[in-house]
Design an enzyme around this catalytic site. Structure first.
Site, PDB file in Angstrom:
ATOM      1  N   ASP A  16       6.044   1.682  64.108  1.00 55.91           N
ATOM      2  CA  ASP A  16       6.058   1.416  62.668  1.00 55.91           C
ATOM      3  C   ASP A  16       4.617   1.541  62.173  1.00 55.91           C
ATOM      4  O   ASP A  16       3.727   0.845  62.679  1.00 55.91           O
ATOM      5  CB  ASP A  16       6.591  -0.010  62.436  1.00 55.91           C
ATOM      6  N   GLY A  38      10.862   4.536  51.971  1.00 59.06           N
ATOM      7  CA  GLY A  38      10.314   4.994  53.256  1.00 59.06           C
ATOM      8  C   GLY A  38       9.011   4.320  53.647  1.00 59.06           C
ATOM      9  O   GLY A  38       8.855   3.106  53.560  1.00 59.06           O
ATOM     10  N   VAL A  39       8.052   5.163  54.077  1.00 62.21           N
ATOM     11  CA  VAL A  39       6.727   4.655  54.481  1.00 62.21           C
ATOM     12  C   VAL A  39       6.070   3.912  53.323  1.00 62.21           C
ATOM     13  O   VAL A  39       5.514   2.822  53.484  1.00 62.21           O
ATOM     14  CB  VAL A  39       5.840   5.845  54.918  1.00 62.21           C
ATOM     15  N   ASP A  40       6.155   4.510  52.132  1.00 62.88           N
ATOM     16  CA  ASP A  40       5.517   3.951  50.917  1.00 62.88           C
ATOM     17  C   ASP A  40       6.021   2.527  50.675  1.00 62.88           C
ATOM     18  O   ASP A  40       5.234   1.584  50.510  1.00 62.88           O
ATOM     19  CB  ASP A  40       5.881   4.859  49.730  1.00 62.88           C
ATOM     20  N   SER A 127       5.921  13.995  54.530  1.00 62.80           N
ATOM     21  CA  SER A 127       6.825  14.923  53.834  1.00 62.80           C
ATOM     22  C   SER A 127       8.165  15.178  54.524  1.00 62.80           C
ATOM     23  O   SER A 127       8.984  15.928  53.980  1.00 62.80           O
ATOM     24  CB  SER A 127       6.162  16.296  53.588  1.00 62.80           C
ATOM     25  N   GLY A 129      10.638  13.094  55.262  1.00 63.63           N
ATOM     26  CA  GLY A 129      11.751  12.202  54.915  1.00 63.63           C
ATOM     27  C   GLY A 129      12.329  12.614  53.582  1.00 63.63           C
ATOM     28  O   GLY A 129      12.941  13.685  53.463  1.00 63.63           O
ATOM     29  N   TYR A 131      11.004  13.966  51.209  1.00 69.20           N
ATOM     30  CA  TYR A 131      10.524  15.273  50.723  1.00 69.20           C
ATOM     31  C   TYR A 131      11.072  16.450  51.528  1.00 69.20           C
ATOM     32  O   TYR A 131      10.717  17.600  51.304  1.00 69.20           O
ATOM     33  CB  TYR A 131       8.991  15.289  50.682  1.00 69.20           C
TER      34      TYR A 131
HETATM   35  N1  APR Z   1       6.664   3.849  60.008  1.00 65.87           N
HETATM   36  C1  APR Z   1       6.519   5.133  60.432  1.00 65.87           C
HETATM   37  N2  APR Z   1       7.275   6.151  59.959  1.00 65.87           N
HETATM   38  C2  APR Z   1       8.206   5.847  59.027  1.00 65.87           C
HETATM   39  C3  APR Z   1       8.413   4.530  58.526  1.00 65.87           C
HETATM   40  C4  APR Z   1       7.583   3.512  59.072  1.00 65.87           C
HETATM   41  N3  APR Z   1       7.688   2.228  58.681  1.00 65.87           N
HETATM   42  N4  APR Z   1       9.416   4.566  57.592  1.00 65.87           N
HETATM   43  C5  APR Z   1       9.822   5.846  57.519  1.00 65.87           C
HETATM   44  N5  APR Z   1       9.112   6.627  58.370  1.00 65.87           N
HETATM   45  C6  APR Z   1       9.219   8.076  58.612  1.00 65.87           C
HETATM   46  C7  APR Z   1      10.489   8.748  58.163  1.00 65.87           C
HETATM   47  O1  APR Z   1      11.451   8.666  59.193  1.00 65.87           O
HETATM   48  C8  APR Z   1      10.013  10.170  57.951  1.00 65.87           C
HETATM   49  O2  APR Z   1      10.026  10.845  59.197  1.00 65.87           O
HETATM   50  O3  APR Z   1       8.204   8.672  57.824  1.00 65.87           O
HETATM   51  C9  APR Z   1       8.553  10.030  57.536  1.00 65.87           C
HETATM   52  C10 APR Z   1       8.258  10.295  56.073  1.00 65.87           C
HETATM   53  O4  APR Z   1       9.343   9.829  55.288  1.00 65.87           O
HETATM   54  P1  APR Z   1       9.140   9.272  53.783  1.00 65.87           P
HETATM   55  O5  APR Z   1       8.590   7.913  53.843  1.00 65.87           O
HETATM   56  O6  APR Z   1      10.427   9.517  53.070  1.00 65.87           O
HETATM   57  O7  APR Z   1       7.979  10.174  53.143  1.00 65.87           O
HETATM   58  P2  APR Z   1       8.047  11.631  52.489  1.00 65.87           P
HETATM   59  O8  APR Z   1       9.080  12.496  53.099  1.00 65.87           O
HETATM   60  O9  APR Z   1       6.610  12.086  52.508  1.00 65.87           O
HETATM   61  O10 APR Z   1       8.511  11.343  50.988  1.00 65.87           O
HETATM   62  C11 APR Z   1       7.613  10.680  50.130  1.00 65.87           C
HETATM   63  O11 APR Z   1       9.296   9.121  49.440  1.00 65.87           O
HETATM   64  O12 APR Z   1       9.091   6.855  49.704  1.00 65.87           O
HETATM   65  C12 APR Z   1       8.950   7.888  48.805  1.00 65.87           C
HETATM   66  O13 APR Z   1       7.232   7.147  47.302  1.00 65.87           O
HETATM   67  C13 APR Z   1       7.525   8.049  48.351  1.00 65.87           C
HETATM   68  O14 APR Z   1       8.117   9.608  46.649  1.00 65.87           O
HETATM   69  C14 APR Z   1       7.535   9.482  47.923  1.00 65.87           C
HETATM   70  C15 APR Z   1       8.417  10.145  48.966  1.00 65.87           C
END
Ligand code: APR
Length: 181
Positions: A16, A38-40, A127, A129, A131
């Site tokens: 994580d 997601g991560v954000d 990107s 997830g 995206y």
């Molecule tokens: N720790 C590590 N990796 C994670 C976690 C975590 N806690 N949560 C999710 N992930 C992984 C997901 O499985 C994916 O492989 O991080 C990767 C990126 O996923 P997203 O968080 O959806 O990011 P992204 O694809 O860049 O999309 C960004 O999503 O959350 C919104 O505000 C954000 O609009 C932006 C978009």
């Protein structure tokens, strides 16, 4: 898995991102910098309101964070001292500059860490997830930028790729082996 490039330890782990004790962790943000899922969402939840307050200050002075750009804030309640917020590209088929924008997101995050004298940084799989960037393609770009930066700069001391599943971990290790050979 752990590799050494020049002076940099490059680690691929399942975990994580919010639990990483590197000096900075990278957020997969959106241009608003005002949070998301997601991560954000995980980083803002775990890091607390100071992070959003710092993001709002950046918005007030610098405006939106465009795809490929990166900004740095406090890590709030996180183990990491700093969060580097970067915005990856939304996948639109691959012919809209996505590879260059994803490269810039990694490269600008590493440059920001260097400018701030940080010795360690953790990345999520940017990107791939919400995206929808195909993981295998994203992984090749990520490992290419990371290894080139480490080879050219001899820093930071540690770069972690933190994957949220074993499957994703294997994709990134396979990508590394493809470019490192
Ligand atoms: N720790 C590590 N990796 C994670 C976690 C975590 N806690 N949560 C999710 N992930 C992984 C997901 O499985 C994916 O492989 O991080 C990767 C990126 O996923 P997203 O968080 O959806 O990011 P992204 O694809 O860049 O999309 C960004 O999503 O959350 C919104 O505000 C954000 O609009 C932006 C978009």
């Amino acid at each position: 898995m752990e590799y050494l490039v020049n002076q940099t330890r490059i680690m691929f782990i399942r975990g994580d991102i919010t639990a990483q004790d590197t000096e900075a962790i990278v957020n997969a943000a959106n241009s608003s910098l005002l949070g998301g899922g997601g991560v954000d969402g995980a980083i803002h939840r775990a890091g607390g309101p100071q992070i959003l307050a710092a993001c709002k200050k950046i918005r007030a002075t610098k405006g939106l964070c465009h795809p490929g750009e990166a900004v740095i804030t406090t890590g709030g309640n996180l183990p990491a001292d700093h969060v580097i917020h970067t915005v990856g590209p939304i996948w639109r088929g691959g012919n809209h500059g996505e590879p260059d924008l994803l490269s810039s997101a990694y490269r600008n995050s590493l440059a920001l860490a260097r400018e701030n004298g940080l010795r360690s940084i953790s990345f999520p799989s940017i990107s791939t997830g919400a995206y929808r960037y195909p993981k295998e393609k994203a992984a090749l770009i990520a490992v290419g930028v990371i290894s080139a930066f480490a080879a050219a700069n001899g820093k930071p001391e540690e770069i972690r790729m933190v994957l949220f599943s074993d499957q994703d971990l294997q994709v990134y290790i396979a990508a590394w082996k493809k470019i490192a050979l």
